[in-house]
Design a protein around this motif. Structure first.
Motif, PDB file in Angstrom:
ATOM      1  N   TYR A   1     -45.215 -31.050  11.107  1.00  0.00           N
ATOM      2  CA  TYR A   1     -46.417 -31.839  11.360  1.00  0.00           C
ATOM      3  C   TYR A   1     -47.342 -31.173  12.368  1.00  0.00           C
ATOM      4  O   TYR A   1     -48.566 -31.200  12.202  1.00  0.00           O
ATOM      5  N   LEU A  58     -45.638 -41.770  11.851  1.00  0.00           N
ATOM      6  CA  LEU A  58     -45.065 -40.500  12.292  1.00  0.00           C
ATOM      7  C   LEU A  58     -44.253 -40.679  13.566  1.00  0.00           C
ATOM      8  O   LEU A  58     -43.176 -40.098  13.714  1.00  0.00           O
ATOM      9  N   SER A  76     -48.216 -32.006   5.038  1.00  0.00           N
ATOM     10  CA  SER A  76     -47.127 -32.181   5.996  1.00  0.00           C
ATOM     11  C   SER A  76     -46.103 -33.189   5.482  1.00  0.00           C
ATOM     12  O   SER A  76     -44.892 -32.950   5.540  1.00  0.00           O
TER      13      SER A  76
END
Length: 312
Positions: free
Chosen positions: A290, A63, A243
């Protein structure tokens, strides 16, 4: 008009916003706001994951790389756009234009690869939880990111090198607010068959193959989740994938929209809007997707902001 060699071309003209006369100030403020939100949102994601040791997992490592890629993608396009609007000059140098093409191809390709890697990470976490830490070890995570970067860089170098071989006529006007590979290729006066062939090949490599891998991973994930009798574990598994699926849908959905629009519409205004939807909007929305769907991110982000406010 006789074709001029590519070295005779000193600049291109980004005409995207000139198709909406009188709205330049509105677009300046819009793009500036979106850019600042993109930078701040993605930096907060990176800082949050870096500060919280509980988030030092493969999923959040990927991420962070995705957030960094989003920052780079927006920075490749938006600052030059804002400068051109501010000084009322639509020009971009030949080198600057090729740099935009190269960087945009690199970061968009990297994002596509990262989304595929993140799908594989979720597959291992849900379908093989007992072996997750063994399979997704730090060495493999770093290797997958570096491999994604290498593939994207080679692809960008190949396309940029092919553009360097093209000849252009003088006074080239790009019907967009940034230099996009397909539009630059269409402006060439020389034969572009090889360029177009490689563009279609790269489209398959960086869209069809990754998307197929993501679909395969989530097919296995859903099958594994449905076999789990625990409702709580099902909910947790779906929430950890929600997400990522939202980001994938946004990234490939806007990309498909651009492709379909280019096939059915010759409107310059329409091209500008669809280009904005895939080159600026996903990068701005990803941090919100997210942070809003992940309890871990929300909790850590709250602590980070409180710490900044209380202990500047």
């Amino acid at each position: 008009m006789e074709p001029a060699n590519q070295t005779d071309i000193s600049k291109f003209f980004l005409m995207g916003l000139t198709y909406v006369p009188g709205l330049e100030p509105l677009f300046f403020n819009l793009f500036l706001s979106m850019y600042l939100i993109t930078i701040i949102g993605n930096l907060l994601i990176i800082l949050t994951v870096s500060k919280d040791s509980h988030l030092h997992t493969p999923m959040y490592f990927f991420l962070c790389n995705l957030s960094f890629t989003d920052i780079c993608t927006s920075t490749t396009i938006v600052p030059k756009l804002l400068l051109n609007v501010q000084i009322h000059d639509q020009s971009i140098t030949y080198i600057g234009c090729l740099s935009q093409v190269y960087l945009l191809l690199t970061f968009c390709g990297l994002e596509s690869c990262l989304l595929t890697v993140m799908a594989y990470d979720r597959y291992v976490a849900i379908c093989q939880p007992l072996r997750y830490t063994i399979i997704m070890n730090p060495f493999l995570c770093i290797f997958l990111v570096l491999l994604s970067l290498l593939i994207s860089t080679i692809n960008a170098l190949l396309h940029t090198s092919l553009v360097l071989q093209l000849s252009f006529c003088t006074g080239q006007k790009v019907p967009n607010f940034f230099c996009e590979l397909g539009q630059i290729t269409n402006l060439a006066c020389s034969d572009t068959f090889i360029n177009i062939l490689f563009i279609y090949t790269a489209t398959i490599v960086f869209s069809v193959f990754p998307l197929s891998g993501i679909i395969f991973s989530y097919t296995r994930i859903v099958s594994s989740i449905l076999k789990n009798p625990s409702v709580g574990r099902r909910h947790k598994a779906f929430s950890t994938c929600g997400s990522h699926l939202s980001v994938v849908s946004l990234f490939y959905g806007t990309g498909l929209g651009v492709y379909m629009n280019a096939s059915v519409s010759n409107s310059s205004i329409s091209n500008v809007i669809t280009s904005m939807m895939y080159s600026v909007v996903p990068q701005m929305l990803n941090p919100f997707i997210y942070s809003l769907r992940s309890k871990e991110i929300k909790g850590s982000l709250r602590q980070l902001i409180i710490g900044i406010i209380c202990f500047p």
